[in-house]
Design an enzyme around this catalytic site. Sequence first.
Site, PDB file in Angstrom:
ATOM      1  N   GLY A   1       0.840  -1.186   0.000  1.00 44.87           N
ATOM      2  CA  GLY A   1       0.000   0.000   0.000  1.00 44.87           C
ATOM      3  C   GLY A   1       0.878   1.241   0.000  1.00 44.87           C
ATOM      4  O   GLY A   1       2.089   1.177  -0.253  1.00 44.87           O
ATOM      5  N   ALA A   2       0.293   2.390   0.336  1.00 46.90           N
ATOM      6  CA  ALA A   2       1.050   3.638   0.292  1.00 46.90           C
ATOM      7  C   ALA A   2       2.244   3.609   1.240  1.00 46.90           C
ATOM      8  O   ALA A   2       3.369   3.943   0.856  1.00 46.90           O
ATOM      9  CB  ALA A   2       0.127   4.802   0.637  1.00 46.90           C
TER      10      ALA A   2
ATOM     11  N   ARG B   1      -0.108  -8.043  -2.308  1.00 44.64           N
ATOM     12  CA  ARG B   1      -1.135  -9.098  -2.277  1.00 44.64           C
ATOM     13  C   ARG B   1      -1.668  -9.385  -3.673  1.00 44.64           C
ATOM     14  O   ARG B   1      -1.972 -10.535  -4.002  1.00 44.64           O
ATOM     15  CB  ARG B   1      -2.275  -8.657  -1.347  1.00 44.64           C
ATOM     16  CG  ARG B   1      -3.401  -9.676  -1.194  1.00 44.64           C
ATOM     17  CD  ARG B   1      -4.410  -9.200  -0.160  1.00 44.64           C
ATOM     18  NE  ARG B   1      -4.917  -7.879  -0.466  1.00 44.64           N
ATOM     19  CZ  ARG B   1      -5.917  -7.634  -1.316  1.00 44.64           C
ATOM     20  NH1 ARG B   1      -6.516  -8.643  -1.934  1.00 44.64           N
ATOM     21  NH2 ARG B   1      -6.336  -6.404  -1.521  1.00 44.64           N
TER      22      ARG B   1
ATOM     23  N   LYS C   1      -0.296  -0.053  13.420  1.00 43.50           N
ATOM     24  CA  LYS C   1      -0.536   0.600  14.707  1.00 43.50           C
ATOM     25  C   LYS C   1      -1.937   0.251  15.188  1.00 43.50           C
ATOM     26  O   LYS C   1      -2.893   0.371  14.432  1.00 43.50           O
ATOM     27  CB  LYS C   1      -0.398   2.115  14.572  1.00 43.50           C
ATOM     28  CG  LYS C   1       0.962   2.573  14.056  1.00 43.50           C
ATOM     29  CD  LYS C   1       0.976   4.053  13.725  1.00 43.50           C
ATOM     30  CE  LYS C   1       2.320   4.478  13.165  1.00 43.50           C
ATOM     31  NZ  LYS C   1       2.332   5.908  12.778  1.00 43.50           N
TER      32      LYS C   1
ATOM     33  N   GLY D   1       5.907   7.166  14.058  1.00 43.01           N
ATOM     34  CA  GLY D   1       6.284   8.566  14.005  1.00 43.01           C
ATOM     35  C   GLY D   1       5.460   9.333  12.998  1.00 43.01           C
ATOM     36  O   GLY D   1       4.690   8.758  12.217  1.00 43.01           O
TER      37      GLY D   1
ATOM     38  N   ALA E   1       2.723   9.041   4.020  1.00 40.91           N
ATOM     39  CA  ALA E   1       3.403   8.176   3.061  1.00 40.91           C
ATOM     40  C   ALA E   1       3.797   8.907   1.788  1.00 40.91           C
ATOM     41  O   ALA E   1       4.885   8.678   1.241  1.00 40.91           O
ATOM     42  CB  ALA E   1       2.511   6.982   2.722  1.00 40.91           C
TER      43      ALA E   1
ATOM     44  N   LYS F   1      -3.364   7.593  18.894  1.00 35.95           N
ATOM     45  CA  LYS F   1      -3.412   8.883  18.175  1.00 35.95           C
ATOM     46  C   LYS F   1      -4.471   8.895  17.085  1.00 35.95           C
ATOM     47  O   LYS F   1      -5.048   9.952  16.778  1.00 35.95           O
ATOM     48  CB  LYS F   1      -2.027   9.224  17.639  1.00 35.95           C
ATOM     49  CG  LYS F   1      -1.418   8.208  16.672  1.00 35.95           C
ATOM     50  CD  LYS F   1      -1.676   8.495  15.222  1.00 35.95           C
ATOM     51  CE  LYS F   1      -1.029   7.487  14.295  1.00 35.95           C
ATOM     52  NZ  LYS F   1      -1.280   7.786  12.872  1.00 35.95           N
TER      53      LYS F   1
ATOM     54  N   THR G   1      -1.269  13.709  12.623  1.00 34.99           N
ATOM     55  CA  THR G   1      -2.486  12.973  12.272  1.00 34.99           C
ATOM     56  C   THR G   1      -3.741  13.734  12.675  1.00 34.99           C
ATOM     57  O   THR G   1      -4.782  13.610  12.017  1.00 34.99           O
ATOM     58  CB  THR G   1      -2.473  11.595  12.959  1.00 34.99           C
ATOM     59  OG1 THR G   1      -1.256  10.932  12.650  1.00 34.99           O
ATOM     60  CG2 THR G   1      -3.638  10.736  12.500  1.00 34.99           C
TER      61      THR G   1
ATOM     62  N   SER H   1      -4.777  12.914   6.692  1.00 33.63           N
ATOM     63  CA  SER H   1      -4.971  11.798   7.607  1.00 33.63           C
ATOM     64  C   SER H   1      -6.374  11.240   7.423  1.00 33.63           C
ATOM     65  O   SER H   1      -7.364  11.974   7.521  1.00 33.63           O
ATOM     66  CB  SER H   1      -4.792  12.267   9.060  1.00 33.63           C
ATOM     67  OG  SER H   1      -5.432  11.400   9.969  1.00 33.63           O
TER      68      SER H   1
END
Length: 368
Positions: free
Chosen positions: A33-34, A55, A129, A157, A161, A219, A276, A282
């Site tokens: 993904g990204a 995938r 996460k 952190g 991306a 977060k 975020t 985000s």
Amino acid sequence: MDVIDLSAHAHQRPSPTAELAGGYGRIAVIGAGAWGAALAAVAARAGRSVTLWARRPELAAEINATHRNARYLGDAALPPQIRATADLREALAGAQAALVVVPSHALRETVASLAPHLAPGAPIALAAKGVEQGSGLLMSEVAAQAAPGFRIAALSGPSFADEVARDLPTAVVIASSCAGDETPETSIAARLALSMSTPTFRCYVSDDLMGVEIGGAVKNVIAIATGMAEGAGFGHNARAALITRGLDEIKSLAHALGGRRETVTGLSGMGDLSLTASDAKSRNFAYGLRLGRGEKADSGALVEGVRNAVSVTELARARGVEMPICEAVRSVVHDGEAFREAFHRLWTRPLEGEPRALDLAIAHPAAS
């Protein structure tokens, strides 16, 4: 928390098959993904030999043919030496470390699938996460169950991306526990940091795996709250308050689980939260923004904070930790409470002391 400055190593660009002192020369990135593709780009720029597992075979073919991941990263160019494959065994062949970059709900299955093909002694670094629903386990605990005997690390952190893929300056932290006579300098976190650091991608090292993971898990829930406040037009003061008090909730849960409160003031906590919870790039903030505006939001299937609103609050309740902002998000996203009602209830809770050592609770005069 022991933090090691790796800036002296950032300029080194070894050949793809060489290893920096203590670093990993061959890295398999699991998940295209990204974020997975962006981290694969980082590792390749750092001189690592990188295999990227996708995938879908058609995505692997696209990356190999165009050196792009158009669906997730637009026209950002990926280093041509990245080799993509849809064959997990092939991706892990010869890998000295695996970096797993899949959604939290897919982590257990993915790690269990890769374990038979990963060389003994190779660490598994997690970029996912969250807290697993049902078990209440953090991602490192899930991975330890799915792949017994492998060392686990976490990368976290403030890092969008697309900016990482475009080689814009970014700083992250990599955490792992020290085993036996291992020191922070010889830990797998330090070795991974050496392997991933470039002139624009700066890695810090932590020995507080629990604290780093909690910051990344919570977060996203706080970001939904700040997005809702922004969408409702509550202004910058409310957003700043939610971020600050949300950070305190992260600290409290990290401490209850054995992490260090000071870890949460670093990149994996305050850093990631401030990014975020304040930008519509985000997914979590954008999802909250739609809810706050009264717009019909999607199911949130790809929004980690939606799942974690339940798993985080369940974990906090089990540990006796109060997390009123996360509870408010859960009540809106999962229980159908109107956001303005949830926000009023949050804002008119009994008045508390700051710092926490000032133990008091005074009834709010505007409480209904």
